[in-house]
Design an enzyme around this catalytic site. Structure first.
Site, PDB file in Angstrom:
ATOM      1  N   SER A 118       0.955  -1.315  -0.248  1.00 49.72           N
ATOM      2  CA  SER A 118      -0.186  -0.088  -0.193  1.00 49.72           C
ATOM      3  C   SER A 118       0.862   1.239  -0.189  1.00 49.72           C
ATOM      4  O   SER A 118       0.249   2.313  -0.493  1.00 49.72           O
ATOM      5  CB  SER A 118      -1.065   0.047   1.015  1.00 49.72           C
ATOM      6  OG  SER A 118      -0.372  -0.270   2.521  1.00 49.72           O
ATOM      7  N   LYS A 174     -11.616   0.724  -2.190  1.00 51.36           N
ATOM      8  CA  LYS A 174     -10.519   1.331  -3.056  1.00 51.36           C
ATOM      9  C   LYS A 174     -10.948   1.566  -4.527  1.00 51.36           C
ATOM     10  O   LYS A 174     -12.036   2.512  -4.798  1.00 51.36           O
ATOM     11  CB  LYS A 174      -9.103   0.862  -2.873  1.00 51.36           C
ATOM     12  CG  LYS A 174      -8.849   1.195  -1.449  1.00 51.36           C
ATOM     13  CD  LYS A 174      -7.240   0.591  -0.900  1.00 51.36           C
ATOM     14  CE  LYS A 174      -7.270   0.974   0.419  1.00 51.36           C
ATOM     15  NZ  LYS A 174      -6.639  -0.054   1.216  1.00 51.36           N
ATOM     16  N   HIS A 232      -5.298  -3.339  -2.914  1.00 52.98           N
ATOM     17  CA  HIS A 232      -4.586  -2.318  -4.009  1.00 52.98           C
ATOM     18  C   HIS A 232      -4.797  -2.867  -5.439  1.00 52.98           C
ATOM     19  O   HIS A 232      -4.216  -2.519  -6.216  1.00 52.98           O
ATOM     20  CB  HIS A 232      -3.107  -1.733  -3.520  1.00 52.98           C
ATOM     21  CG  HIS A 232      -3.602  -0.728  -2.430  1.00 52.98           C
ATOM     22  ND1 HIS A 232      -3.988   0.337  -2.424  1.00 52.98           N
ATOM     23  CD2 HIS A 232      -2.906  -1.260  -1.170  1.00 52.98           C
ATOM     24  CE1 HIS A 232      -4.010   0.894  -1.053  1.00 52.98           C
ATOM     25  NE2 HIS A 232      -3.407  -0.050  -0.402  1.00 52.98           N
TER      26      HIS A 232
END
Ligand SMILES: *Cc1c(COP(=O)(O)O)cnc(C)c1O
Length: 383
Positions: A177, A226, A205
Site C-alpha cells: 500500500s 478502493k 490495491h
C-alpha cells in the site's frame, strides 16, 4: 490525563502530529480544498468510480428502496443485495464463495484471528498492512516477520519452523500500500505447496488492477473501498472457508451488515470494472507516465510498478514541507510518516487514477520538479 498532552507534544516535536485536512467536494480526479480546485493525487479511487453516474444512480435507487442503514448484523438482516454482491465477488475471484465485512480492516482482523490461534504460526511480510498486523496480534498465534518480498528468508524461516507447528499461515499484501510494489506470489505459492501451508493474500490495491486468481491461494482478501469506490471488505475462497467465517468470524457476527448503499455501489463498480477493460489500461498508462517523469527528474520511487508511486524523502519534516508546498500549487498529495512506514523512510505517496488527463499529470510533474529542486531532493541540473 497529562500524559496525553505530553505524548501529543512529543509527536509535534518529531513532526509526527497528524491533522485531518478538510475537503469540500466529492473526491474525483480533483477536489475542492482551501477554496480552490486541487489535483487529487492521494486517493485510492483508482478508476474514478466514486463519481461515476451509474454508481451514483444505483446508490440513489437502492437507498430509496432499502433505506439508509442495514440496522442489524447479517444473521438478522441479510439482504438479497448482500448475497448478490458476494456471488459477484466469488465469480470475480474465481472462488466458490465470498463474504463481505464492514471494512477491509475488519476483514483482515476477522479472518486471521479466525483461521489461526494459539499454538499456530503466522509468517508475515515486514511491510504488510496494519490491519494484517492487528489480525495477527488478535489471533494469539506466534508471528515471524520475513524480510519484505524476500522468498529466501521466508523459505529459511519455514525450514526452521515447519516441524514445530501443525498449522502455518503465510500472509502478504499482493500490492503493497505504501510502496506500490508487487509480492512474488508465484514463488510464495511454490513454498506453500511444498510445505503444506495456508496462504492468504490481501488484494486491497490489486482488486480490479492485477490478476491474482492463482490456484494455491486459500484466502483472497480485498476491500470494496478502493478501486470499487464503496466501503467494506471481502474474503473469497472455498465454500467451507466461507461457511466457517459466517459461523465463527466475530466481525461478521457482532457487527452490522454492509449498508444497502455500499452494497449497491460495490455491485455496480464491479460490473463496470468487468466490462470496461479500458479503465485498467488507462490507469496503468497514467501510472507509467507519471512514474517515468518523476524518475527522469531524479526522484527515487522504490520498486513501484503500479498506480502507487512513493517519492522517497526520508525526513518527516521535509516530507510535510513538500506536502504543504504542493498544496499551494493546487496539488493534493499525502506525506506518509512512521509508524505507517519504517523510521527514516517518510515519503509522499503519489497516486494516479484512470481519469487523470495528460495535461493534469504534466502540471503535477512541473510542480514536483519545482519543489523537489527547491528542497534539494532532486538535482538542479536535471529535467
Ligand atoms: C486499505 C487497506 C486495507 C483496509 O481496507 P479498508 O476497507 O480501508 O478498511 C487492508 N489492507 C490493505 C493492504 C490496505 O491498503
Amino acid at each position: 490525563m497529562k500524559w496525553i498532552i505530553k505524548e501529543l507534544n512529543n509527536l509535534k516535536k518529531n513532526n509526527l502530529f497528524r491533522r485531518f485536512r478538510i475537503i469540500e467536494s466529492a473526491c474525483s480526479s480533483t477536489v475542492k480544498y482551501n477554496n480552490k480546485t486541487c489535483l487529487m493525487l492521494a486517493s485510492n479511487n483508482y478508476f474514478g468510480l466514486n463519481t461515476h453516474p451509474k454508481v451514483i444512480s444505483a446508490v440513489q435507487k437502492t437507498v430509496a428502496k432499502y433505506g439508509s442503514g442495514n440496522v442489524a448484523s447479517r444473521l438478522i438482516v441479510n439482504l438479497d443485495l448482500h448475497n448478490k454482491l458476494e456471488k459477484e465477488l466469488a465469480h470475480y475471484k474465481q472462488c466458490e464463495s465470498a463474504i463481505v465485512y464492514s471494512s477491509g480492516y475488519a476483514a483482515n482482523v476477522g479472518v486471521i484471528s479466525c483461521v489461526v490461534g494459539k499454538g499456530d504460526l503466522i509468517l508475515s511480510d515486514s511491510i504488510n498492512h496494519a490491519s494484517i498486523i492487528d489480525g495477527c496480534r488478535l489471533s494469539k498465534a506466534d508471528v515471524l516477520v520475513y524480510r519484505h518480498c524476500d522468498v529466501n528468508d521466508l523459505s529459511n524461516k519455514l525450514k526452521e519452523n515447519r516441524s514445530k507447528y501443525k498449522k502455518i499461515l503465510i500472509v502478504t499484501d499482493s500490492v503493497f500500500s505504501m510502496d506500490g510494489d508487487i509480492a512474488p506470489l508465484n514463488q510464495i505459492i511454490e513454498l506453500k505447496k511444498k510445505f503444506n501451508l495456508i496462504l492468504m493474500v490481501d488484494d486491497a490495491h490489486a482488486t480490479g488492477i492485477i490478476d491474482t486468481n492463482f490456484e494455491g491461494i486459500d484466502i483472497h482478501m480485498g476491500t470494496l473501498s478502493k478501486a470499487l469506490a464503496s466501503q467494506g471488505g471481502y474474503v473469497a475462497g472455498s465454500k467451507p472457508l466461507i461457511d466457517f467465517l459466517r459461523n465463527k468470524s466475530r466481525p461478521v457476527i457482532y457487527s452490522t451488515g454492509l449498508s444497502p448503499a455500499d452494497t449497491a455501489a460495490a455491485i455496480t463498480s464491479l460490473k463496470i470494472i468487468k466490462r470496461n477493460k479500458k479503465l485498467k489500461t488507462k490507469l496503468l498508462e497514467n501510472a507509467d507516465y507519471l512514474r517515468k517523469g518523476l524518475k527522469r527528474m531524479g526522484f527515487k520511487v522504490g520498486n513501484s510498478e503500479l498506480q502507487i508511486i512513493p517519492l522517497m524523502i526520508g525526513s518527516n519534516n521535509k516530507t510535510m514541507k513538500f506536502q504543504r508546498l504542493l498544496e499551494k500549487e493546487g496539488i493534493f498529495v499525502t506525506g506518509i510518516r512512521p509508524p505507517t512506514v519504517p523510521v527514516r523512510t517518510a515519503r509522499l505517496r503519489v497516486v494516479v487514477i484512470a481519469t487523470h488527463t495528460r495535461k493534469e499529470l504534466d502540471k503535477a510533474l512541473r510542480s514536483f520538479n519545482k519543489i523537489g529542486t527547491q528542497l534539494n531532493i532532486i538535482p538542479h541540473d536535471q529535467k
